[in-house]
Design an enzyme around this catalytic site. Sequence first.
Site, mmCIF file in Angstrom:
data_model
loop_
_atom_site.group_PDB
_atom_site.id
_atom_site.type_symbol
_atom_site.label_atom_id
_atom_site.label_comp_id
_atom_site.label_asym_id
_atom_site.label_seq_id
_atom_site.Cartn_x
_atom_site.Cartn_y
_atom_site.Cartn_z
ATOM 1 N N ASP A 35 0.858 -1.201 0.104
ATOM 2 C CA ASP A 35 -0.126 -0.043 -0.022
ATOM 3 C C ASP A 35 0.903 1.171 0.003
ATOM 4 O OD1 ASP A 35 0.826 -0.217 2.714
ATOM 5 O OD2 ASP A 35 -1.180 -0.029 3.524
HETATM 6 C C1 LAN Z 1 3.580 -0.942 10.129
HETATM 7 C C2 LAN Z 1 3.360 0.254 9.790
HETATM 8 C C3 LAN Z 1 2.959 0.623 8.303
HETATM 9 C C4 LAN Z 1 2.007 -0.425 8.215
HETATM 10 C C5 LAN Z 1 0.833 0.087 6.963
HETATM 11 C C6 LAN Z 1 1.768 0.530 5.690
HETATM 12 C C7 LAN Z 1 0.077 1.211 7.553
HETATM 13 C C8 LAN Z 1 0.150 -1.212 6.563
HETATM 14 O O1 LAN Z 1 -0.814 -0.888 5.682
HETATM 15 C C9 LAN Z 1 0.939 -2.573 6.169
HETATM 16 C C10 LAN Z 1 1.908 -2.696 7.354
HETATM 17 C C11 LAN Z 1 2.866 -1.803 7.924
HETATM 18 C C12 LAN Z 1 4.108 -1.272 6.765
HETATM 19 C C13 LAN Z 1 3.140 -2.101 9.372
HETATM 20 C C14 LAN Z 1 3.616 -3.334 9.499
HETATM 21 C C15 LAN Z 1 3.976 -3.692 11.152
HETATM 22 C C16 LAN Z 1 5.002 -2.709 11.588
HETATM 23 C C17 LAN Z 1 6.162 -2.353 11.066
HETATM 24 C C18 LAN Z 1 4.222 -1.397 11.641
HETATM 25 C C19 LAN Z 1 2.736 -1.156 12.255
HETATM 26 C C20 LAN Z 1 4.935 -0.463 12.312
HETATM 27 C C21 LAN Z 1 5.513 -1.151 13.668
HETATM 28 C C22 LAN Z 1 5.192 -2.661 13.031
HETATM 29 C C23 LAN Z 1 6.257 -3.451 13.525
HETATM 30 C C24 LAN Z 1 5.876 -4.845 13.235
HETATM 31 C C25 LAN Z 1 6.683 -3.464 15.095
HETATM 32 C C26 LAN Z 1 7.601 -4.168 15.503
HETATM 33 C C27 LAN Z 1 7.205 -5.250 16.319
HETATM 34 C C28 LAN Z 1 7.071 -6.509 16.180
HETATM 35 C C29 LAN Z 1 6.145 -7.382 16.593
HETATM 36 C C30 LAN Z 1 8.335 -6.985 15.490
#
Ligand code: LAN
Length: 726
Positions: A453
């Site tokens: 996205d």
């Molecule tokens: C994110 C942030 C952005 C998010 C969107 C683009 C909004 C979404 O549509 C797809 C997934 C994604 C890229 C995403 C995946 C998981 C993340 C990276 C996070 C929520 C930000 C932090 C999270 C990450 C997993 C945090 C670290 C924790 C762990 C459990 C490894």
Amino acid sequence: MYHPVTVPDSGEHPFTDYSRWRLLVNDGGRHTWHYLKTDEECAKWPQTSVDKFWLGLPTDLPELPRATNAYEAARNGYKFYKNLQAHDGHWPGEYGGPMFLLPGLVIGSYVSGMTFKEEERLELIRYLFNRAHPEDGGWGIHVEGHSTVFGTGLNYAALRILGVDAEHPVCVRARATLHKLGGACAIPAWGKFWLSILNVYEWEGNNPIPPELWLLPEWLPVHPHRWWIHTRTVYVPMSYLYGVRFKAEENDLILSLREELYPENYYSINWPAQRNNVCKADLYAPHTAVFDAVNVVLSTYELCSLPPLRRKAVDRAYELIVLEDENTSYQTLGPVSKMMNLIARVHREGTDSFAFKEHAKKRQDFMWIGAEGMMMCGTNGSQLWDTGFITQALVETGLADLEENKESLLKALEWLDDAQMQSDPIHYKTSFRHTTKGAWGFSTKEQGYTVSDCTGEGLKAVIYLQEHLDFTPKLVSKRRMCDAVDVMLTLQNPDGGFASYELVRGPRWLEWLNPAEVFGDIMIEYCYPECTTSVITSLSIFRKHYPDYRAADIERTLKGAIDYLHKAQTPEGGWVGSWGICFTYAAFFALESLSLVGETYETSPYSRKACEFLLGKQRADGGWGESYKSCEQVTWIEHENSQMVQTCWAAMALMYARYPHAEPIERAVKLVMERQLPDGSWPQEAIEGVFNKTCAIAYPNFKFSFPIWMLGKAHVYLQELKAAKP
Ligand code: LAN
């Protein structure tokens, strides 16, 4: 290692001089905070509005003439928000929320021999003080959550490492809560892992994390390359560190923590019996019987694992760690693997190594100083995501055409141009990566991960800026836009949907092996309505401008994606959002994408049903308000208050669907206008985002991009509705 500090009982007032902090933005949108030591330095590098805003200092931006309609309110909003754009064209921002990341930063740094500057240390402490739960002094999994052992155990350890005395009132309170919850024995798996690294919990108290899985044939459904990218990227260093049973050297602090973290005597604990001991307050996804059985088998294997095989597996895990570090210039995929990779690199190569130095530099990108102190962010920023939304908002509302905004949009386009990845990762197939050529990621190009996205939103923003405005140069060539389309087309799954970073690679039953206890749906990629709809939207817009490029492929992809979206709609008419809260967020994306393929309130039962669903949730004050708990429980849970950002999502969803009655939209506009402050900004309300079902995460820039977008759009839309009425 860190000498004891004397700090006030409360974090209300800064522990450092806030007029000395500066945000440095460079290298494609990297952010790092710096503390200037002398008055001369301060005079040479004055604080900007960006610094002041994020530090919570008065920005001293002028009061604006009161808006008399939605358009003026949107324009005022942007008059303010323009001041938060960095010199390179993107919008920086705080990305806090999760409360299990800062302990990783502190424990990981401590055991690796990486220090903090004094001012960082003080503000890390202050952040934890300010984020302690007002009722019981503990911490939860995220800033708005109830206290858990995961949050309290780890953050307590972090405070002590940072030098706060065990008898400091904040520690005393937190310790009492920790003990009440059962003590550190009841900490979930990732907590057990971190405490074992710190040598204040024994490795026998962990379920096995064998690196040998990396040696399995890749065609096996359980091979870790098939797992969700975040789970596997954390598992790589975890399996290495478990394989070598890494632990910090015993010292006075560690001996003392062994007493403080447990209500019982540390040395009499039956460790193997603690493996599945998880506090009820923490538990979201309990182990399945299958997973417990697997652990019994693996535990037996641990007793007789062959040293040469273990060595080979550990080496393989290390190789993957190095590939990941090099692919991302040491940013790594996220904050957890970031710190674990560092420990592994130090374990093997020492603190004089190149890897240590690079990790030290990039560790800075995750540390952000906000009004409450210094935190560890969820990623190295949300640069692309925030820049994508505000630029689209400006173009769609016509604010982009105003002379006063042109320069800002040109800068934003330059940034977006630079942020597109133009090649595959340096270690591509060998590190199980998906193609990145043509993609945009969530933060910066350097981090270098394709997100479906983000590629969609990045491309849409570029098309809007380059094709809908008459004053912008064509910085991103047609070829590069086609590359972005190519990436998106590689990401569609057989059911038509789009997942986050990659194709769904593993079977659904892998979820039975979810070891994390505190997160749901993390073992494999899943298709998400939000990701799918961003792709639909951008492909639909792309083909209007470039109808000759892969027309048949795009048509087929869109059909499949729409079909997925129809099927994903709940019987009530909503979609379950996974990355924002929750049904409101997903409805905003879904109704935009449906409208682009001609499905609106009047023409599509799906769109109509979704509108009815949203209308049923509008409150008396004209707003919408959902709690983050909607995401945990997968059902609509009202927030105590209506939420401005969610109100914008819902109103925009109705407008995309061309909902024919003005009244609900007018009421939403009124609420959003009433909450606007005299300088054009909006105050922060409840947290906006979420991941893995349970963890809330902050998108503070949403409180600008979405009201500006919604108000500007509503102004035109409501006029159109009026004009259409006979
Ligand atoms: C994110 C942030 C952005 C998010 C969107 C683009 C909004 C979404 O549509 C797809 C997934 C994604 C890229 C995403 C995946 C998981 C993340 C990276 C996070 C929520 C930000 C932090 C999270 C990450 C997993 C945090 C670290 C924790 C762990 C459990 C490894």
